[in-house]
Design a protein around this motif. Structure first.
Motif, mmCIF file in Angstrom:
data_model
loop_
_atom_site.group_PDB
_atom_site.id
_atom_site.type_symbol
_atom_site.label_atom_id
_atom_site.label_comp_id
_atom_site.label_asym_id
_atom_site.label_seq_id
_atom_site.Cartn_x
_atom_site.Cartn_y
_atom_site.Cartn_z
ATOM 1 N N PRO A 38 0.868 -1.131 -0.077
ATOM 2 C CA PRO A 38 -0.031 0.061 -0.060
ATOM 3 C C PRO A 38 1.036 1.279 0.131
ATOM 4 O O PRO A 38 1.255 1.838 1.005
ATOM 5 C CB PRO A 38 -0.686 -0.154 1.232
ATOM 6 N N LEU A 39 0.988 1.761 -1.342
ATOM 7 C CA LEU A 39 2.263 2.941 -1.248
ATOM 8 C C LEU A 39 1.449 4.103 -1.531
ATOM 9 O O LEU A 39 1.923 4.803 -2.522
ATOM 10 C CB LEU A 39 3.454 2.593 -2.387
ATOM 11 N N GLY A 40 0.223 4.255 -1.267
ATOM 12 C CA GLY A 40 -0.727 5.396 -1.635
ATOM 13 C C GLY A 40 -0.105 6.708 -1.191
ATOM 14 O O GLY A 40 1.078 6.683 -0.803
ATOM 15 N N PRO A 41 -0.737 7.976 -1.806
ATOM 16 C CA PRO A 41 -2.401 7.809 -2.181
ATOM 17 C C PRO A 41 -2.438 7.604 -3.583
ATOM 18 O O PRO A 41 -3.609 7.542 -3.830
ATOM 19 C CB PRO A 41 -2.661 9.264 -1.774
ATOM 20 N N ASP A 42 -1.331 7.593 -4.261
ATOM 21 C CA ASP A 42 -1.531 7.498 -5.774
ATOM 22 C C ASP A 42 -1.261 5.997 -6.494
ATOM 23 O O ASP A 42 -1.044 5.867 -7.589
ATOM 24 C CB ASP A 42 -0.686 8.382 -6.736
ATOM 25 N N ARG A 43 -1.048 5.038 -5.773
ATOM 26 C CA ARG A 43 -0.649 3.699 -6.185
ATOM 27 C C ARG A 43 -0.893 2.537 -4.998
ATOM 28 O O ARG A 43 -0.622 2.953 -3.724
ATOM 29 C CB ARG A 43 1.157 3.789 -6.590
ATOM 30 N N ILE A 44 -0.916 1.482 -5.693
ATOM 31 C CA ILE A 44 -1.134 0.295 -4.797
ATOM 32 C C ILE A 44 -0.652 -0.920 -5.581
ATOM 33 O O ILE A 44 -1.180 -0.972 -6.632
ATOM 34 C CB ILE A 44 -2.583 0.206 -4.085
ATOM 35 N N PHE A 45 -0.143 -1.916 -5.057
ATOM 36 C CA PHE A 45 0.427 -2.875 -5.693
ATOM 37 C C PHE A 45 0.003 -4.177 -5.016
ATOM 38 O O PHE A 45 0.111 -4.270 -3.726
ATOM 39 C CB PHE A 45 2.089 -2.973 -5.999
ATOM 40 N N VAL A 46 -0.421 -5.241 -5.700
ATOM 41 C CA VAL A 46 -0.764 -6.609 -4.777
ATOM 42 C C VAL A 46 0.343 -7.610 -5.436
ATOM 43 O O VAL A 46 0.390 -7.651 -6.841
ATOM 44 C CB VAL A 46 -2.037 -7.174 -4.935
ATOM 45 N N ILE A 47 1.039 -8.472 -4.983
ATOM 46 C CA ILE A 47 2.133 -9.520 -5.819
ATOM 47 C C ILE A 47 1.683 -10.767 -5.195
ATOM 48 O O ILE A 47 1.516 -11.018 -4.075
ATOM 49 C CB ILE A 47 3.398 -9.157 -5.448
ATOM 50 N N LEU A 48 1.398 -11.840 -6.017
ATOM 51 C CA LEU A 48 1.060 -13.105 -5.711
ATOM 52 C C LEU A 48 2.364 -13.882 -6.304
ATOM 53 O O LEU A 48 3.130 -13.674 -7.488
ATOM 54 C CB LEU A 48 -0.097 -13.674 -6.568
ATOM 55 N N THR A 49 2.902 -15.138 -5.432
ATOM 56 C CA THR A 49 4.153 -15.482 -5.546
ATOM 57 C C THR A 49 3.947 -17.100 -5.698
ATOM 58 O O THR A 49 3.384 -17.877 -5.407
ATOM 59 C CB THR A 49 5.016 -15.323 -4.749
#
Lengths: 249, 249
Positions: A38-49
Motif C-alpha cells: 500500500p504505497l498510496g495515495p496514488d498507487r497500490i500493488f499486490v504481488i502473488l508468488t
C-alpha cells in the motif's frame, strides 16, 4: 506447489492464492502468497508468488526495502506505469536468482519464481501482469481477463467457462474460490487456507481481504452449493439432451 | 497432445478419447485413439493411446498381428488375466521404443507412449489398467474408478467431484464427454471429434461406440445444458451462501 490467480474486471481486481508450501512431500508448511504494497495515495500493488520460496521471499523483501528507501533508486514507489512495476519485479527476481545461482547449481535446485503483479497507478486503469522466471511479463486481455501461476491447469476450465470482465468483484471472488477449490481437490500440493483480496478501481487501498480456512462457514456453504449444483446439472444432462443414439439410454 | 480416459463402473467400462494429433503447432491432424480388439467369445480389449504416434501405431499393429497369428506366442488372444494383457502391452511398447531408440536419440525426439488397456477376460470382472512408458501398469480403485492419459489435469476436477462406480454406462459416457469438453476448451492440443465406447460387463462385445463431432446435435445440447447449468449454479452461489463478511456484497 502453489496455485494463485488474478482477475482484471471492469470494477477492479481480484487476487487469490493458496498457502501450501512444500520441500518434498515430507515437509509441508503454510505460507501466505499474497503480498500487498500500500504505497498510496496514488498507487497500490499486490504481488502473488509461486516457485522457489527463498527466491520469492527475498524478492518481496528487496521490493519492500527499496520502496521504503526514499532515495532515487528505481522502486515500486517511483515507477510511473504498471508495466514498469512488472519489469522492475522481473529484474529483482532475476537479480535474486543470479545472486544464488552458484549455490543452486551446486545442489541442482530450481531457484526460479513466477509472480503476478497487479494494482493501479493514478492515470492508468487497474492492471495485472504475470512475470516469468526470465523477468519479462504479459498482461491479461479483454477476452482472457485472468492470469494464473503455479498449478494452473485444474482450475482453468471453470475460468474459461465463466470469467468475463463484467463480473462484480464479489462474483470474481467466488469464481476464484471455485477455481482454487477444484485445484486443491485434485492436487495435494495445493491447499487451504485460501487468501482472497479485492481491489476496487480508483480507491488506491485494499477493499477487502479474507482468509478461508477449513472451518469457514462461508467457504463450506459455497463448496456445498457448488457440489450439489454440479450434481444436479449433471443429473439434468440425461433428460435435457435430445435423443440422438445410444448414450441417452 | 491427447486426452483419453476410462471409467471402471459396476455396470461395465467407459472409454473416451479425443482425436487431435500434432507434430509441432503447424502440423495438426486427426487420429482416432481408441482401438478395439474383439477377440471373443471369452475376451475383449480396448486400448487408448497417448504419446508418440509412430510408437503407438506400431504397438497396436504388433498387438493385432500377434493376436491373429494363431501360434503359441504370447498375445492378447492367449493371456489369461487382464493384468497379463497390461503387462504384454507394456512389453510391446518397450520393444517398439527400443527398436527405434537409436534413431529417436539422433533426433532428440521423445518416443515414449502411455496407454490405457481395458476389457474383460472370462472369469474376471471388467478392469482398466494404465500402462506407463516404462512398461509397468496400475489399475483403478473403488474410490478412484477412473484412469487418464495425456493432458489429464484440466478434466480431473469434474471426475473427482462426480465419478463413482455406481454411475450407469450412459452417465459415465456423459461425464467423460464433460471432462473431454473442459480439456478441449482449455487446451488447443486436445480436440474434437471425441470417441466414446461403452462395454457392458459380461457381454464380451462393444455395446456402443459413437463419434461426436462439432455438428453432433447431442453433443451441442449436452454442451449447452452443461454451460447454462454451470452459470446458474454460479449465480446461485451469491444468494445461497450465508452472509459471512464482505464477499457476499
Amino acid at each position: 506447489m502453489t496455485y494463485c490467480l488474478a482477475l482484471a474486471l471492469d470494477d477492479g481486481l481480484v487476487f487469490a492464492s493458496d498457502s501450501r508450501s512444500n520441500a518434498g512431500s515430507d515437509y509441508v508448511t503454510t505460507y501466505g502468497k499474497t503480498h500487498v504494497f500500500p504505497l498510496g495515495p496514488d498507487r497500490i500493488f499486490v504481488i502473488l508468488t509461486a516457485g522457489n520460496l527463498a527466491t520469492t521471499q527475498e524478492v518481496i523483501n528487496r521490493l519492500r526495502r527499496d520502496a521504503q528507501a526514499g532515495d532515487d533508486r528505481p522502486s515500486l514507489a517511483t515507477v510511473e506505469y504498471l508495466f514498469e512495476a512488472a519489469d522492475l519485479v522481473g529484474n529483482v527476481s532475476l537479480d535474486v536468482q543470479e545472486h544464488h545461482a552458484r549455490g543452486l547449481a551446486r545442489g541442482g535446485a530450481d531457484g526460479t519464481a513466477t509472480l503476478i503483479v497487479g494494482g493501479q497507478i493514478k492515470g492508468e486503469p487497474p492492471q495485472i501482469f504475470m512475470v516469468y522466471p526470465e523477468g519479462n511479463a504479459i498482461t491479461a486481455s479483454e477476452e482472457t481477463p485472468y492470469l494464473q501461476i503455479g498449478e494452473s491447469k485444474y482450475g482453468k476450465p471453470i475460468l474459461d467457462r465463466l470469467a468475463h470482465r463484467s463480473l462484480t468483484l464479489a462474483d470474481g471472488a467466488r469464481l476464484a474460490l471455485v477455481s482454487l477449490d477444484a485445484t486443491a481437490k485434485s492436487n495435494a500440493t495445493v491447499g487451504m487456507p485460501f487468501d482472497v483480496t479485492l481491489y476496487q478501481a480508483d480507491t488506491y487501498e485494499i477493499g477487502a481481504s479474507q482468509r478461508f480456512g477449513r472451518d469457514s462457514v462461508a467457504y463450506q456453504a459455497l463448496n456445498e452449493t457448488w457440489n450439489d449444483g454440479l450434481q444436479q446439472v449433471f443429473d439434468s444432462l440425461a433428460s435435457s439432451v435430445p435423443s440422438d443414439g445410444w448414450y441417452l439410454c
